[in-house]
Every structure is written in structure tokens, then in C-alpha cells.
Enzyme design. Structure first.
Site, PDB file in Angstrom:
ATOM      1  N   CYS A  71       0.863  -1.181   0.000  1.00 42.94           N
ATOM      2  CA  CYS A  71       0.000   0.000   0.000  1.00 42.94           C
ATOM      3  C   CYS A  71       0.900   1.231   0.000  1.00 42.94           C
ATOM      4  O   CYS A  71       1.608   1.491   0.985  1.00 42.94           O
ATOM      5  CB  CYS A  71      -0.918   0.000   1.216  1.00 42.94           C
ATOM      6  SG  CYS A  71      -1.977   1.468   1.302  1.00 42.94           S
ATOM      7  N   HIS A 163      -3.081  -4.392 -10.640  1.00 44.80           N
ATOM      8  CA  HIS A 163      -3.841  -3.218 -11.080  1.00 44.80           C
ATOM      9  C   HIS A 163      -4.249  -3.388 -12.533  1.00 44.80           C
ATOM     10  O   HIS A 163      -3.510  -3.989 -13.328  1.00 44.80           O
ATOM     11  CB  HIS A 163      -3.003  -1.934 -10.975  1.00 44.80           C
ATOM     12  CG  HIS A 163      -2.737  -1.505  -9.580  1.00 44.80           C
ATOM     13  ND1 HIS A 163      -3.536  -0.614  -8.909  1.00 44.80           N
ATOM     14  CD2 HIS A 163      -1.752  -1.870  -8.712  1.00 44.80           C
ATOM     15  CE1 HIS A 163      -3.058  -0.433  -7.689  1.00 44.80           C
ATOM     16  NE2 HIS A 163      -1.981  -1.190  -7.538  1.00 44.80           N
ATOM     17  N   GLU A 214     -10.542   0.000  -4.990  1.00 48.32           N
ATOM     18  CA  GLU A 214      -9.500  -0.830  -4.392  1.00 48.32           C
ATOM     19  C   GLU A 214     -10.050  -2.203  -4.022  1.00 48.32           C
ATOM     20  O   GLU A 214     -11.115  -2.310  -3.408  1.00 48.32           O
ATOM     21  CB  GLU A 214      -8.917  -0.161  -3.150  1.00 48.32           C
ATOM     22  CG  GLU A 214      -8.028   1.033  -3.466  1.00 48.32           C
ATOM     23  CD  GLU A 214      -7.091   1.358  -2.321  1.00 48.32           C
ATOM     24  OE1 GLU A 214      -6.325   0.453  -1.916  1.00 48.32           O
ATOM     25  OE2 GLU A 214      -7.126   2.497  -1.839  1.00 48.32           O
ATOM     26  N   CYS A 223      -5.028   6.217  -3.986  1.00 51.53           N
ATOM     27  CA  CYS A 223      -4.333   4.932  -3.895  1.00 51.53           C
ATOM     28  C   CYS A 223      -2.908   5.145  -4.382  1.00 51.53           C
ATOM     29  O   CYS A 223      -2.697   5.579  -5.521  1.00 51.53           O
ATOM     30  CB  CYS A 223      -5.044   3.877  -4.746  1.00 51.53           C
ATOM     31  SG  CYS A 223      -4.194   2.279  -4.800  1.00 51.53           S
ATOM     32  N   GLY A 226      -1.945   2.691  -6.990  1.00 53.95           N
ATOM     33  CA  GLY A 226      -2.782   3.039  -8.136  1.00 53.95           C
ATOM     34  C   GLY A 226      -2.261   4.244  -8.883  1.00 53.95           C
ATOM     35  O   GLY A 226      -2.342   4.317 -10.118  1.00 53.95           O
TER      36      GLY A 226
END
Length: 292
Positions: A71, A163, A214, A223, A226
Site C-alpha cells: 500500500c 492493477h 481498491e 491509492c 494506483g
């Protein structure tokens, strides 16, 4: 159990110190803590634990209680916490994650961590590395993805976690995208055996704007991984250079896809909101395993 609440560009987390490695957080407890009406409310939980060969281990959980690899916003919050609390005197940290060892640099002003840069490592495009079903060595870059009768130009990649970046047509506004409807459909697409995070991206004049669904948390205000995926995919498509700001509803992040080693650098803020303590009776009801 004491905790601290942080956010990075609106992506919020509950952090728990466990430097003696005594606690085990059950999925039920994590989901209860993250519940926005009956718990603290967060996009995820981070247990800060010791690590062999690193300064700390980031034990990260999504809001549904599922374990996650990495993360980008969360690791910046972890870095601010350990620096501001004096758990380390270093401004350069090695943080172990399930996606490998991450190098983190903390910018400190007046004794307080203000901004954090994370070396996220290189992106991975081969389907097996994402993971995504398909032939060995095959990629899903600039391909067509159809969901709910809509067709998007898309790129799938891993930034330590999976992703898929969906590019909007020029005439469509990002604010009007049905993220809550389309996001879970793509997240659970059968070609992603571990599910996936989903970025809806619009690029205008080299500027990247994004909304994100997410995996395990739903739509969030930002994110970190992201943002990295969005910049890399946009750069591959020739829509941006290798460095740009990525704008989410929760704020701006700066991403650079370095030439040479191909590593992706993520820079952004981390904010401490408050600290508190979970009631022991509530912990018992929530199903805390080893959390007292």
C-alpha cells in the site's frame, strides 16, 4: 489496544504498533475496526512489526480483512509514525512488505515528517507476475477490456499488487464514471485469480486524473500503488512523460518512472489525525485474536 489514525491524500488507515510481534489481527477484527459506523473507520489496517533485514515490517490488511501485498499511501503513513514517535532516528528506512523490501525517504521539517518518498520498485507486466490468466510472457498492455457493455483501452500491471488501468474516452468526464458499479465487476473478473485494483483514468495535456476501486476496500479517495500504475500506463500509451502528478479526489501524488533501473518513485504527504484505544469489551465482540 492502542491505535493511531492516519491518512495519505484521503486514503485512511488504522496503525497498530506491535514491535514485540505479539499480536495477530483476525480478518473479523480488521473488518470491524474499518467499519465506518460501528468501528474506527478506515480503508485498511497496518500492524507495525519487527523484521529481519529491515527496520520494520508493514503487515497490511484491506478493509474487508483480507491480507494485501503493498500500500503506497499506507507505507508513507507508517514512515511518518515511526519517525514522529521516535521509533527510529533514521530518515531513510527499509520497510519489509509482502511485495518485498521498500526504500523510504522521509522529509522532516521542524522535527515533524511532512512528505515521504517511496521507491516502489519496477512495474511488472507479464500476466503471471500480476497475476493474470494467460500465456507465459504475455502482456495486457493497451488492450481492449469490455465490462457491462462498455469498452475501455486498458493496461494491466503489478506494482507489488495487481492493477488494471482503464482509460476514459476524451469526451467522458471522470466525475460521471460509475465506479461503484464497474469497479467490482472488473475486480472480480475471472482473469484475475487474486482479484485486482481498478483505476479509471483521464489524461489531458499530460495531467493525470484518476478514481480508484481498491480490491477489498471499495472506492477510496486515493491509492498510492494506483497512482504509480496510472502514471506507468499513461506513459506507455504516450499520454504523459515519465514524471507527473496524479490527481485523486483526495489530493495530489507525484510519481516518477525512473529511466535506467525502471523503478517507480511515489511522493506524497502523510497526516496523523488522532490516537485512541479500542475498548476491551468491543475487542472481544469483534473477534480479536491476540489483540489485547
Amino acid at each position: 489496544m492502542r491505535f493511531a489514525k492516519y491518512h495519505g491524500t484521503g486514503n485512511d488507515f488504522v496503525l497498530v504498533e506491535d514491535l514485540e510481534d505479539r499480536r495477530r489481527l483476525s480478518p473479523e477484527l480488521v473488518a470491524a475496526v474499518c467499519h465506518r459506523r460501528t468501528g474506527v473507520g478506515a480503508d485498511g489496517v497496518i500492524r507495525i512489526a519487527p523484521a529481519d533485514g529491515a527496520d520494520f515490517f508493514m503487515d497490511y490488511y484491506n478493509a474487508d480483512g483480507g491480507v494485501a501485498e503493498m500500500c503506497g499511501n499506507g507505507i508513507r503513513c507508517l514512515a511518518k509514525h515511526v519517525v514522529d514517535r521516535g521509533l527510529t532516528a533514521s530518515r531513510e528506512l527499509r520497510v519489509a512488505t509482502r511485495a518485498g523490501l521498500k526504500h523510504v525517504v522521509v522529509e522532516v521539517e521542524d522535527g515533524v515528517a511532512r512528505e515521504v518518498t517511496v521507491d516502489m520498485g519496477p512495474p511488472a507486466f507479464e500476466r503471471a507476475a500480476i497475476p493474470m490468466a494467460g500465456e507465459p510472457g504475455e502482456r495486457f498492455v493497451g488492450a481492449e477490456l469490455e465490462v457491462a457493455g462498455r469498452r475501455f483501452r486498458a493496461t494491466a500491471l503489478s506494482m507489488g499488487n495487481p492493477h488494471v488501468v482503464l482509460f476514459l474516452p476524451p469526451e467522458e468526464e471522470l466525475e460521471g464514471v460509475e465506479v461503484a458499479r464497474l469497479g467490482p465487476l472488473v475486480e472480480g473478473w475471472p482473469e484475475f485469480p487474486a482479484r485486482t485494483n481498478v483505476e479509471f483514468v483521464k489524461v489531458e495535456d499530460g495531467a493525470v486524473a484518476a478514481r480508484v476501486w481498491e480490491r477489498g476496500s471499495g472506492e477510496t479517495l486515493a491509492c498510492g500503488t494506483g497512482a504509480c500504475a496510472a502514471l506507468v500506463a499513461a506513459s506507455l500509451a504516450g499520454l504523459t512523460g515519465r514524471r507527473a502528478r496524479v490527481r485523486f479526489p483526495g489530493g495530489l501524488l507525484t510519481v516518477e518512472w525512473r529511466e535506467g533501473d525502471g523503478h517507480v518513485l511515489l511522493t506524497g504527504p502523510a497526516i496523523r489525525v488522532y490516537e485512541g484505544e479500542l475498548d476491551p469489551a468491543w475487542l472481544g465482540e469483534a473477534g480479536a485474536e491476540g489483540a489485547r
